[in-house]
Scaffold this active site. Sequence first.
Site, PDB file in Angstrom:
ATOM      1  N   LYS A 117       0.833  -1.237   0.090  1.00 51.62           N
ATOM      2  CA  LYS A 117       0.034   0.012   0.026  1.00 51.62           C
ATOM      3  C   LYS A 117       0.987   1.092  -0.079  1.00 51.62           C
ATOM      4  O   LYS A 117       0.418   2.162  -0.665  1.00 51.62           O
ATOM      5  CB  LYS A 117      -0.787   0.002   1.095  1.00 51.62           C
ATOM      6  CG  LYS A 117      -1.585   1.242   1.612  1.00 51.62           C
ATOM      7  CD  LYS A 117      -2.137   1.202   2.960  1.00 51.62           C
ATOM      8  CE  LYS A 117      -2.725   2.398   3.165  1.00 51.62           C
ATOM      9  NZ  LYS A 117      -4.335   2.699   2.709  1.00 51.62           N
ATOM     10  N   ASN A 153     -15.621  -9.101   1.268  1.00 47.96           N
ATOM     11  CA  ASN A 153     -15.344  -7.747   1.221  1.00 47.96           C
ATOM     12  C   ASN A 153     -14.282  -7.115   0.263  1.00 47.96           C
ATOM     13  O   ASN A 153     -13.864  -6.083   0.296  1.00 47.96           O
ATOM     14  CB  ASN A 153     -15.407  -7.161   2.635  1.00 47.96           C
ATOM     15  CG  ASN A 153     -16.532  -7.428   3.338  1.00 47.96           C
ATOM     16  OD1 ASN A 153     -17.677  -7.117   2.574  1.00 47.96           O
ATOM     17  ND2 ASN A 153     -16.503  -7.662   4.603  1.00 47.96           N
ATOM     18  N   GLY A 192     -27.564  10.628   8.870  1.00 49.12           N
ATOM     19  CA  GLY A 192     -26.753  10.401  10.108  1.00 49.12           C
ATOM     20  C   GLY A 192     -25.335  11.330  10.001  1.00 49.12           C
ATOM     21  O   GLY A 192     -25.199  12.184  11.137  1.00 49.12           O
ATOM     22  N   HIS A 217     -22.161  11.000  -3.214  1.00 47.43           N
ATOM     23  CA  HIS A 217     -21.008  10.496  -3.891  1.00 47.43           C
ATOM     24  C   HIS A 217     -19.923  11.573  -4.585  1.00 47.43           C
ATOM     25  O   HIS A 217     -19.089  11.523  -4.766  1.00 47.43           O
ATOM     26  CB  HIS A 217     -21.028   9.273  -4.663  1.00 47.43           C
ATOM     27  CG  HIS A 217     -21.628   8.111  -4.150  1.00 47.43           C
ATOM     28  ND1 HIS A 217     -22.910   7.798  -4.076  1.00 47.43           N
ATOM     29  CD2 HIS A 217     -21.153   7.062  -3.145  1.00 47.43           C
ATOM     30  CE1 HIS A 217     -23.070   6.771  -3.452  1.00 47.43           C
ATOM     31  NE2 HIS A 217     -22.123   6.308  -2.649  1.00 47.43           N
TER      32      HIS A 217
HETATM   33  N1  GLN Z   1     -25.596   6.617   9.547  1.00 50.02           N
HETATM   34  C1  GLN Z   1     -24.665   6.442   8.665  1.00 50.02           C
HETATM   35  C2  GLN Z   1     -23.956   7.665   8.264  1.00 50.02           C
HETATM   36  O1  GLN Z   1     -24.805   8.464   7.965  1.00 50.02           O
HETATM   37  C3  GLN Z   1     -24.868   5.348   7.572  1.00 50.02           C
HETATM   38  C4  GLN Z   1     -23.794   4.910   6.803  1.00 50.02           C
HETATM   39  C5  GLN Z   1     -24.053   4.091   5.821  1.00 50.02           C
HETATM   40  O2  GLN Z   1     -25.390   3.702   5.254  1.00 50.02           O
HETATM   41  N2  GLN Z   1     -23.015   3.174   5.355  1.00 50.02           N
HETATM   42  O3  GLN Z   1     -22.816   7.871   7.968  1.00 50.02           O
END
Ligand code: GLN
Length: 762
Positions: free
Chosen positions: A21, A117, A436, A698
């Site tokens: 990395k 993952n 959130g 994004h």
């Molecule tokens: N509550 C998280 C945030 O807002 C949800 C993140 C997610 O869905 N990956 O960051």
Amino acid sequence: MTNVKTSSLGFPRIGLNREWKKSLEAYWKGNKERETFLNEMDKQFVAALKTQVDQQIDIVPVSDFTFYDHVLDAAVMFNWIPERFKHINDPLDTYFAMARGTKEAVSCEMTKWFNTNYHYIVPEYEKNAQYRLTKNKPLEDYRRAKEALGIETKPVILGLYTFVALAKGYEKQDIKGIYESLIPLYIQLLKELEEEGVKWVQIDEPALVTASPGEVAAAKDIYQAITAEVSGLNILLQTYFDSVDAYEELISFPVEGIGLDFVHDKGKNLEQVKAHGFPKDKVLAAGILDGRNIWKANLGERLDWITELIGELGVREVWIQPSNSLLHVPVAKHPDEQLAGDLLNGLSFAKEKLSELSLLKEGLVSGKAAVKEQIDAANGHLEALKQFGTAANTAFAEERNRLTEEDFKRVTPFEERLRIQNESLGLPILPTTTIGSFPQTAEVRSARQKWRKKEWSDEQYESFIKTETKKWIDIQEEIGLDVLVHGEFERTDMVEYFGEKLGGFAFTKYAWVQSYGSRCVRPPVIYGDVEFKEPMTVKETVYAQSLTSKHVKGMLTGPVTILNWSFARYDLPRKEIAFQIAHALRKEVEALEKAGIQIIQVDEPALREGLPLKERDWDEYLSWAAEAFRLSTSSVKDTTQIHTHMCYSNFEDIVDTIEDLDADVITIEHSRSHGGFLDYLAKHPYLKGLGLGVYDIHSPRVPPTEEMLSIIQDALNVCPADRFWVNPDCGLKTRQPEETIAALKNMVEAAKQARDQLAQTV
Ligand code: GLN
Ligand code: ZN
């Protein structure tokens, strides 16, 4: 007498100290000359081989090592280079441009490698492209290994069937033509290896485990065409991650060896081997150690298992190996890793797994008695680990026995709850909220660093978090959002944060695994019974609530997501671990409710990615996943509104599960889904609370009000307005404050206009 060898399917690339990395990132930043970079990569390539040789692995793979991703390697090798990168002349620049994008050309898409993952770069098919072999990477790597270490290696190649299955840009009817264009390239590649004197190649065909019988037959035709031209080379056809349903067809492929995963096959491969036998003239490569977990194996049990299998089959040669490439586990136990001895002794990473294999081979060759001491020691470690993991939470077993069906469901039906909540929450129609997190700026990250390094006291850090929270509560009020959040400034990662506060979890300092490209993650380790110790989010949420008269939504990560993003213990079914986590979260939900929080969101972004590979196994998984979610959320009063969030769109395939979660509101990603999901909703109305993301988080772009308004309008054609929410696609953690504020202002304005329009139509 069966000949036994040890083999490895692939090894982590990243290096014990993530040297890989570091070299890559320094090179990308322009802080490293190309020559230095190439030398470092070469060193790491050799080091990975050497580690495997040192564990006495008989058949060591090459060309699993890559500068970014093995699927990208294959694409570039076959000149599957999309048009938009063709102007770049230098091959290495082209390679990294495809992976990472440039100013002119967006990067290739990245997606999850089967049910792991790890993320690979999706090959892009272009109709009139000239496909040819641009280089023979496996051959180059084979030569280099011989030169550096004097060893014979087994080149690893991504199989044609899987390569095409993972690619995009074609229609079903094109597929035959694509196979035909690739077959000569595989022939050329393999011929060159044959001429070099290579003895064995491993051709990875994991996509065969999800193939229908017809597809397996088509794959067999491919191998017939290839092997007709290359007869002097031994091919091991390697499958992994599950069983192959068309087993009888598979063992009739014209290849010299077949690799089967006997760990993740739910017993199916063994069943079929027993029922139909295994061809005496082929090598059986048996995946017998879990290449995806991090635990020491029960070596005595494994030895008995493989001894019996070999005895029954009477094949000429067996290779014992991990179930899949060790890419998915950390490189080796780091000498500086500081974990409790009983936990550390129970771990086995890539290097340790290979030495376990060597031990098993010795047991097979010299008899169990010869390795008795080591087997006893391993058993001792596993026993100690178990004690260590279950001693902490003695209460759960009893609580688990007491759980009844009632604990998994809310008593009052949704429609009734909705009425009650509408009264008690006092929200406007089309309420606005966020998912959130708010921007984790450099300042927030550096504050956490200072605190972790003990440069800052707990008080200093807490007061910083409070200031940040207050700032964003004020901002949300000012923007005019209806349901506020505290912003998650205290969290780095949505799983780590909870893992650190729950019993039964451990965190390593050095156990990294590659997630994609140079990005590595350190999944939490669930080693024991999960236990709620003390409230985890109440302080921050209650503080935020004290600053506003609007509702602040509590924010938790759900049980299935916590499980799917961790390395879980293997001595309990995943369902039971999920229930333990859920049970702990249930106490958190209750604590939030008791502290006066009336809306609680339990995020499950990883629920869907935990889906088993075979569709026939979906129901079982989805039903316990939903149960776990309900266990964590169903003890609340009718007035408490439960939200959940998932970040992907087009969830047609799991919509029954979403329904089954019985959340009052679900918010999902939607802004990039181009209406497909709305068409679905038109036919299958969703009648609980629903928030379809109205803007893409994004990108830094601030979407204009009209754009979001039009998404809301389209949605209201198929969603009942009295239960529709307005929100972004996901959390805003990676965005900058200015763009976040601007976008949310437009969003709130869009909701207002939509409300006005609704008011006019009634
Ligand atoms: N509550 C998280 C945030 O807002 C949800 C993140 C997610 O869905 N990956 O960051
Ligand atoms: Zn999300």
